[in-house]
Design a protein around this motif. Structure first.
Motif, PDB file in Angstrom:
ATOM      1  N   UNK A  38      13.923  47.281 -18.950  1.00  0.00           N
ATOM      2  CA  UNK A  38      15.019  46.906 -17.958  1.00  0.00           C
ATOM      3  C   UNK A  38      14.422  45.718 -17.428  1.00  0.00           C
ATOM      4  N   UNK A  39      15.243  44.526 -17.383  1.00  0.00           N
ATOM      5  CA  UNK A  39      14.950  43.142 -17.009  1.00  0.00           C
ATOM      6  C   UNK A  39      15.304  42.697 -15.827  1.00  0.00           C
ATOM      7  N   UNK A  40      14.576  42.255 -15.207  1.00  0.00           N
ATOM      8  CA  UNK A  40      14.839  41.606 -13.850  1.00  0.00           C
ATOM      9  C   UNK A  40      15.463  40.278 -13.930  1.00  0.00           C
ATOM     10  N   UNK A  41      16.797  40.175 -13.724  1.00  0.00           N
ATOM     11  CA  UNK A  41      17.563  38.610 -14.036  1.00  0.00           C
ATOM     12  C   UNK A  41      17.800  38.209 -12.875  1.00  0.00           C
ATOM     13  N   UNK A  42      16.990  37.031 -12.273  1.00  0.00           N
ATOM     14  CA  UNK A  42      17.308  36.290 -11.143  1.00  0.00           C
ATOM     15  C   UNK A  42      18.503  35.285 -11.695  1.00  0.00           C
ATOM     16  N   UNK A  43      19.315  34.992 -10.439  1.00  0.00           N
ATOM     17  CA  UNK A  43      20.592  34.201 -10.760  1.00  0.00           C
ATOM     18  C   UNK A  43      20.205  32.634 -11.079  1.00  0.00           C
ATOM     19  N   UNK A  44      19.555  32.732 -12.336  1.00  0.00           N
ATOM     20  CA  UNK A  44      19.030  31.405 -12.626  1.00  0.00           C
ATOM     21  C   UNK A  44      19.574  31.088 -14.301  1.00  0.00           C
ATOM     22  N   UNK A  45      18.830  30.354 -14.929  1.00  0.00           N
ATOM     23  CA  UNK A  45      19.292  29.834 -16.240  1.00  0.00           C
ATOM     24  C   UNK A  45      19.603  30.860 -17.109  1.00  0.00           C
ATOM     25  N   UNK A  46      18.448  31.980 -17.379  1.00  0.00           N
ATOM     26  CA  UNK A  46      18.754  33.040 -18.387  1.00  0.00           C
ATOM     27  C   UNK A  46      19.948  34.054 -17.835  1.00  0.00           C
ATOM     28  N   UNK A  47      19.881  34.038 -16.590  1.00  0.00           N
ATOM     29  CA  UNK A  47      21.328  34.682 -16.158  1.00  0.00           C
ATOM     30  C   UNK A  47      22.655  34.196 -16.547  1.00  0.00           C
ATOM     31  N   UNK A  48      22.608  32.726 -16.328  1.00  0.00           N
ATOM     32  CA  UNK A  48      23.681  32.070 -16.917  1.00  0.00           C
ATOM     33  C   UNK A  48      24.156  32.076 -18.237  1.00  0.00           C
ATOM     34  N   UNK A  49      22.925  32.207 -19.171  1.00  0.00           N
ATOM     35  CA  UNK A  49      23.317  32.497 -20.589  1.00  0.00           C
ATOM     36  C   UNK A  49      23.774  34.037 -20.866  1.00  0.00           C
ATOM     37  N   UNK A  50      23.130  34.724 -19.914  1.00  0.00           N
ATOM     38  CA  UNK A  50      23.825  36.235 -20.012  1.00  0.00           C
ATOM     39  C   UNK A  50      25.283  36.407 -19.794  1.00  0.00           C
ATOM     40  N   UNK A  51      25.545  35.762 -18.779  1.00  0.00           N
ATOM     41  CA  UNK A  51      26.958  35.593 -18.368  1.00  0.00           C
ATOM     42  C   UNK A  51      27.862  34.922 -19.441  1.00  0.00           C
ATOM     43  N   UNK A  52      27.375  33.774 -20.089  1.00  0.00           N
ATOM     44  CA  UNK A  52      28.245  33.160 -21.057  1.00  0.00           C
ATOM     45  C   UNK A  52      28.158  34.118 -22.359  1.00  0.00           C
ATOM     46  N   UNK A  53      27.358  34.797 -22.740  1.00  0.00           N
ATOM     47  CA  UNK A  53      27.365  36.224 -23.784  1.00  0.00           C
ATOM     48  C   UNK A  53      28.346  37.111 -23.301  1.00  0.00           C
ATOM     49  N   UNK A  54      28.379  37.346 -21.915  1.00  0.00           N
ATOM     50  CA  UNK A  54      29.298  38.493 -21.455  1.00  0.00           C
ATOM     51  C   UNK A  54      30.736  38.049 -21.697  1.00  0.00           C
ATOM     52  N   UNK A  55      31.240  36.636 -21.243  1.00  0.00           N
ATOM     53  CA  UNK A  55      32.333  36.224 -21.431  1.00  0.00           C
ATOM     54  C   UNK A  55      32.735  36.122 -23.029  1.00  0.00           C
ATOM     55  N   UNK A  56      31.838  36.239 -23.805  1.00  0.00           N
ATOM     56  CA  UNK A  56      32.009  36.061 -25.189  1.00  0.00           C
ATOM     57  C   UNK A  56      32.268  37.787 -25.914  1.00  0.00           C
ATOM     58  N   UNK A  57      32.083  38.673 -24.891  1.00  0.00           N
ATOM     59  CA  UNK A  57      31.880  40.166 -25.287  1.00  0.00           C
ATOM     60  C   UNK A  57      30.800  40.392 -26.105  1.00  0.00           C
ATOM     61  N   UNK A  58      29.626  39.772 -25.987  1.00  0.00           N
ATOM     62  CA  UNK A  58      28.419  40.190 -26.773  1.00  0.00           C
ATOM     63  C   UNK A  58      27.216  39.962 -26.074  1.00  0.00           C
ATOM     64  N   UNK A  59      26.158  40.957 -26.691  1.00  0.00           N
ATOM     65  CA  UNK A  59      24.798  40.815 -25.961  1.00  0.00           C
ATOM     66  C   UNK A  59      24.194  39.696 -26.224  1.00  0.00           C
ATOM     67  N   UNK A  60      23.174  39.347 -25.537  1.00  0.00           N
ATOM     68  CA  UNK A  60      22.359  38.213 -25.492  1.00  0.00           C
ATOM     69  C   UNK A  60      21.098  38.137 -26.238  1.00  0.00           C
ATOM     70  N   UNK A  61      21.047  37.624 -27.620  1.00  0.00           N
ATOM     71  CA  UNK A  61      19.725  37.600 -28.417  1.00  0.00           C
ATOM     72  C   UNK A  61      18.701  37.071 -27.606  1.00  0.00           C
ATOM     73  N   UNK A  62      17.214  37.693 -27.491  1.00  0.00           N
ATOM     74  CA  UNK A  62      16.324  37.156 -26.741  1.00  0.00           C
ATOM     75  C   UNK A  62      14.998  37.277 -27.891  1.00  0.00           C
ATOM     76  N   UNK A  63      14.035  36.478 -27.750  1.00  0.00           N
ATOM     77  CA  UNK A  63      12.702  36.374 -28.310  1.00  0.00           C
ATOM     78  C   UNK A  63      11.641  36.732 -26.916  1.00  0.00           C
ATOM     79  N   UNK A  64      10.965  37.660 -27.170  1.00  0.00           N
ATOM     80  CA  UNK A  64       9.929  37.898 -26.070  1.00  0.00           C
ATOM     81  C   UNK A  64       8.537  37.716 -26.601  1.00  0.00           C
TER      82      UNK A  64
END
Length: 446
Positions: free
Chosen positions: A156-182
């Motif tokens: 479970x990831x804590x997404x504060x409303x900053x840049x990663x959250x913005x990318x996550x929302x962009x992916x959500x608008x595309x109806x896809x998950x957001x790929x990440x490297x940790x």
């Protein structure tokens, strides 16, 4: 000195690593030891109960150590950060890398992730550098986020409303998950870059590359569309779900108190790659590392903002007692009455989470809270030198604030000498020291 391993080798040569040979558990025991040595040496746990992997902690635990990592000193630290922020250079992409020595199916239970405090929701990865790209591949963000281990393949990831959250929302608008490297286990410059408040669209990897003199290397992940640090100790490839969430927390945050529970996205880990004998890098929530990594970039912003309204800014310190986040001590060369109040307002503007600001003269050491308190005791009058701002945005990490809407009351203290008064009455008395006495005292200290 561009990888964690090379940095640790340098620290070992400087005598700044404490190797712990006793076997400790990642559940509470290792965190207790880290807390005991907070702000001290790098800790290397050679034996971890139930695991073959070693744990390293307190890597970024002192200001001086971070300066060493960036090849600078305390006086030039902010300038070094500004240069990297303003002149980012894209790092090299390589095909082969140490982190690719082993590629395997995910099993988070094999990683010695720490459970830190008694009421934490579970084990948390706290030093994860997470990189992601926008759906069109044009924008990359690299940032540090806490990750709660749910089971062998999910976080479970804590997404504060900053840049990663913005990318996550962009992916959500595309109806896809957001790929990440940790990426876990990286050079302090990468950690500091990932903590920097950069404009959306500036890659923190490019900033880290500038800090590392163009020697940072990245590798493209095999199963997700993201890049990872080639010389990291371990990399988790995953996807942040835009549909599935779970209750995340509680976890102790920078204030040393428990952050509230929230519904947060789930990360599905699809693959793991790591060095053959990888180190797991731990970071104690609310410890010195946490405070420095979050606070140092904000100190730089405060310094720059105050320098725009006051001719000379000597130093800025987001104090340990203020959680490295909520309290700022600022020393200035006061030219006219009102300079300190302008500095207070500029500091609040630069760091919206800031709650209290104390401005002192340049003869006060802002890294010594006793000196700052002395200045307040002898140079401050509440009816003339106090600034109070009510119902403004603050930090949701402050348990005394309204944590739902982030509103708080802020206070500024002008603890500078009034220019109209004789300055001698505000100077601390000193005992003259001759050479004979000085030599005696130096020998006594040794």
């Amino acid at each position: 000195m561009t990888t964690l391993r090379k940095f640790l080798k340098e620290m070992d040569e400087k005598g700044e690593i404490l190797a712990i040979k006793e076997k400790f558990s990642p559940r509470f025991q290792i965190p207790a030891v880290i807390q005991k040595f907070d702000g001290g040496p790098v800790l290397l746990f050679k034996k971890v109960r139930g695991y073959k992997t070693r744990v390293v902690a307190n890597v970024c635990g002192t200001r001086e150590r971070l300066c060493f990592a960036l090849e600078t000193n305390v006086e030039n630290l902010y300038s070094r950060l500004f240069e990297a922020w303003e002149k980012p250079v894209e790092p090299k992409i390589v095909d082969d890398a140490p982190v690719k020595e082993v590629t395997e199916k995910p099993n988070l239970g094999r990683i010695p992730v720490l459970t830190h405090f008694e009421k934490d929701a579970g084990a948390y990865i706290t030093s994860a550098v997470i990189s992601a790209r926008s759906p069109d591949g044009e924008i990359e963000n690299v940032s540090i986020h806490r990750l709660q281990v749910l089971d062998e393949t999910r976080l479970a990831i804590r997404l504060v409303p900053r840049h990663l959250f913005k990318l996550w929302n962009l992916a959500k608008q595309e109806n896809t998950d957001l790929d990440v490297a940790i990426s876990i286990g990286v050079h302090p410059a990468v950690m500091l870059a990932a903590s920097s408040p950069l404009p959306f669209g500036t890659s923190e990897f490019a900033v880290a590359n500038t800090l590392l003199n163009n020697e940072l290397r990245l590798v493209k992940c095999r199963y997700v569309d993201a890049y990872a640090v080639a010389d990291a100790e371990i990399v988790l490839e995953g996807r942040i779900s835009t549909r599935e969430q779970t209750l995340e927390g509680p976890l102790v945050d920078i204030t040393g108190t428990y952050d509230i529970q929230r519904s947060q996205p789930i990360v599905e880990v699809v693959s793991v790659m790591h060095r053959e004998d990888y180190l797991y890098q731990a970071l104690l929530p609310s410890g010195s590392e946490h405070k420095l990594l979050m606070g140092l970039p904000r100190e730089a912003l405060i310094w720059r903002s105050v320098a725009n309204v006051v001719p000379v800014v000597k130093a800025v310190n987001l104090s340990v007692g203020g959680c490295g986040w909520l309290h700022a001590f600022i020393s200035i060369e006061k030219q006219t009455e009102g300079d300190a109040k302008n500095a207070i307002l500029a500091a609040f503007s630069a760091h919206p989470s800031l709650k209290h600001v104390i401005v002192v003269d340049s003869d006060i050491n802002v890294y010594d809270s006793n000196e700052v308190e002395w200045a307040v005791a002898t140079r401050f009058q509440a009816d003339k030198d106090l600034v109070i701002i009510r119902n403004v945005r603050g930090s949701t990490l402050d348990p005394s604030a309204d944590q739902k809407n982030g509103l708080t009351t802020k206070m500024g203290i002008d603890a500078t000498k009034p220019l109209a008064e004789h300055k001698e009455k505000f100077e601390k008395a000193r005992i003259p020291l001759d050479k004979e006495t000085e030599n005696f005292l130096q020998g006594f200290k040794a």
